[in-house]
Design a protein around this motif. Sequence first.
Motif, short mmCIF file in Angstrom:
data_model
loop_
_atom_site.label_atom_id
_atom_site.label_comp_id
_atom_site.label_asym_id
_atom_site.label_seq_id
_atom_site.Cartn_x
_atom_site.Cartn_y
_atom_site.Cartn_z
N UNK A 138 -1.05 2.04 -5.38
CA UNK A 138 0.15 3.22 -5.65
C UNK A 138 -0.35 4.09 -4.48
N UNK A 139 0.11 5.54 -4.57
CA UNK A 139 -0.31 6.47 -3.51
C UNK A 139 -1.59 7.00 -3.82
N UNK A 140 -1.98 7.72 -2.54
CA UNK A 140 -2.97 8.45 -2.45
C UNK A 140 -4.46 7.79 -2.75
N UNK A 141 -4.60 6.67 -2.75
CA UNK A 141 -5.93 5.95 -3.40
C UNK A 141 -6.71 5.91 -1.77
N UNK A 142 -8.22 6.01 -2.07
CA UNK A 142 -9.05 6.04 -1.23
C UNK A 142 -9.99 4.93 -1.55
N UNK A 143 -9.97 3.88 -0.52
CA UNK A 143 -10.82 2.80 -0.68
C UNK A 143 -11.72 2.50 0.35
N UNK A 144 -13.00 2.64 -0.10
CA UNK A 144 -14.36 2.76 1.02
C UNK A 144 -14.77 1.50 1.63
N UNK A 164 -6.73 6.97 -7.19
CA UNK A 164 -7.98 6.28 -7.40
C UNK A 164 -9.06 6.20 -6.19
N UNK A 165 -10.27 6.38 -6.72
CA UNK A 165 -11.27 6.42 -5.54
C UNK A 165 -12.40 5.09 -5.72
N UNK A 166 -12.25 4.24 -4.71
CA UNK A 166 -13.00 2.91 -4.84
C UNK A 166 -14.14 3.06 -4.02
N UNK A 167 -15.21 3.30 -4.57
CA UNK A 167 -16.41 3.56 -3.40
C UNK A 167 -16.83 2.19 -2.71
N UNK A 168 -18.07 2.16 -2.40
CA UNK A 168 -18.63 1.01 -1.44
C UNK A 168 -18.64 -0.15 -2.25
N UNK A 169 -18.52 -1.31 -1.65
CA UNK A 169 -18.75 -2.41 -2.24
C UNK A 169 -18.13 -3.03 -3.74
N UNK A 170 -17.09 -2.28 -3.96
CA UNK A 170 -16.26 -2.40 -5.42
C UNK A 170 -15.57 -3.67 -5.11
N UNK A 171 -15.68 -4.70 -6.32
CA UNK A 171 -14.73 -5.73 -6.47
C UNK A 171 -13.90 -5.75 -7.38
N UNK A 221 -4.92 -1.18 -13.14
CA UNK A 221 -5.51 -0.05 -13.05
C UNK A 221 -4.71 1.20 -12.82
N UNK A 222 -4.96 2.16 -13.73
CA UNK A 222 -4.30 3.47 -13.99
C UNK A 222 -4.51 4.46 -12.56
N UNK A 223 -4.46 5.51 -13.11
CA UNK A 223 -4.60 6.82 -12.23
C UNK A 223 -5.66 7.59 -12.17
N UNK A 224 -6.13 8.10 -11.23
CA UNK A 224 -7.05 9.09 -11.27
C UNK A 224 -8.66 8.43 -11.74
N UNK A 225 -8.92 7.31 -11.32
CA UNK A 225 -10.24 6.59 -11.67
C UNK A 225 -11.03 6.66 -10.57
N UNK A 226 -12.47 6.58 -10.88
CA UNK A 226 -13.50 6.62 -9.91
C UNK A 226 -14.30 5.48 -10.07
N UNK A 246 1.02 -1.34 0.11
CA UNK A 246 -0.14 0.08 -0.11
C UNK A 246 0.81 1.25 0.00
N UNK A 247 0.69 2.13 -1.20
CA UNK A 247 1.55 3.28 -1.23
C UNK A 247 1.20 4.23 -0.26
N UNK A 248 2.07 5.24 -0.14
CA UNK A 248 1.99 6.40 0.82
C UNK A 248 0.81 7.15 0.70
N UNK A 249 -0.04 7.69 1.77
CA UNK A 249 -1.00 8.52 1.53
C UNK A 249 -2.45 7.87 1.38
N UNK A 250 -2.66 6.46 1.40
CA UNK A 250 -3.72 5.95 0.97
C UNK A 250 -4.60 5.84 2.29
#
Length: 256
Positions: A51-57, A84-91, A105-110, A32-36
């Motif tokens: 990578x860095x600064x991802x948010x996984x709900x 990347x932003x991974x919202x609730x219940x994503x698989x 998965x690349x960068x800056x995806x929702x 898990x990269x920094x800032x996640x």
Amino acid sequence: MIHPLAIVDPSAEVGDGVEIGPWTTVGPGVVIGPGCVIASHVVLKGPTVIGKNNKIYQFSSVGEDTPDMKYKGEPTRLVMGDNNIVREGVTIHRGTVQDAGETRIGNDNLFMAYAHVGHDSVVGNHTVFINNASLAGHVHVGDWAILAGYTLVHQFCRVGAHSFAGFGTHITKDVPAYVTVSGQPAEAKTINVEGLRRRGFSSDSITSIRRAYKIIYRQGLTAEEALGKLRELVVDNPEIALLIESLETSTRGIIR
């Protein structure tokens, strides 16, 4: 910043400033990269590199084994980029040895709630998966593509850059770059004008893309005939190169 009720395998690598919520499980082979920020009740399994600064709900499952019946426990991977932003219940499932052995998965995806990325899929940058949009295995999605809610993409399909799929679309062939599709099964409707405007495409560029769309879809040409005309057009309209590439790399044929 790791909650005491989280379970983090000793072999997992956790970067600086990472937050991990309660009842989250981080398995062996996870980086898990920094800032996640990883919320509660998330499952991360490896081998997976985030990578860095991802948010996984909460309640998301990232890096799980694929249910593909050919998968026999081989050490395949998931690699996710940054922001990347991974919202609730994503698989999101790892790859299989029948392909590259890697889901990317690349960068800056929702990825909105309950979206799914199947094994060996490749997702570019700046894409949006609205609620319940789902990719089967081996799907490629280009940069800036948007899949509206409940869009379903058949295995081995390619979804071109800057394309748009409407609500509940069933995609069983390749979607060229810039094209808007909708329906069950999907049909091409027009180009993604609004999306192109929002991304700063000039009026001249949009006009040339519209002209290229008409060559493909309004003149009754075969794919090869249309490609010939597009190659002439690209000399003065470089934005057409992306459309040509999406046609040349199509293996399933394009949506008509």
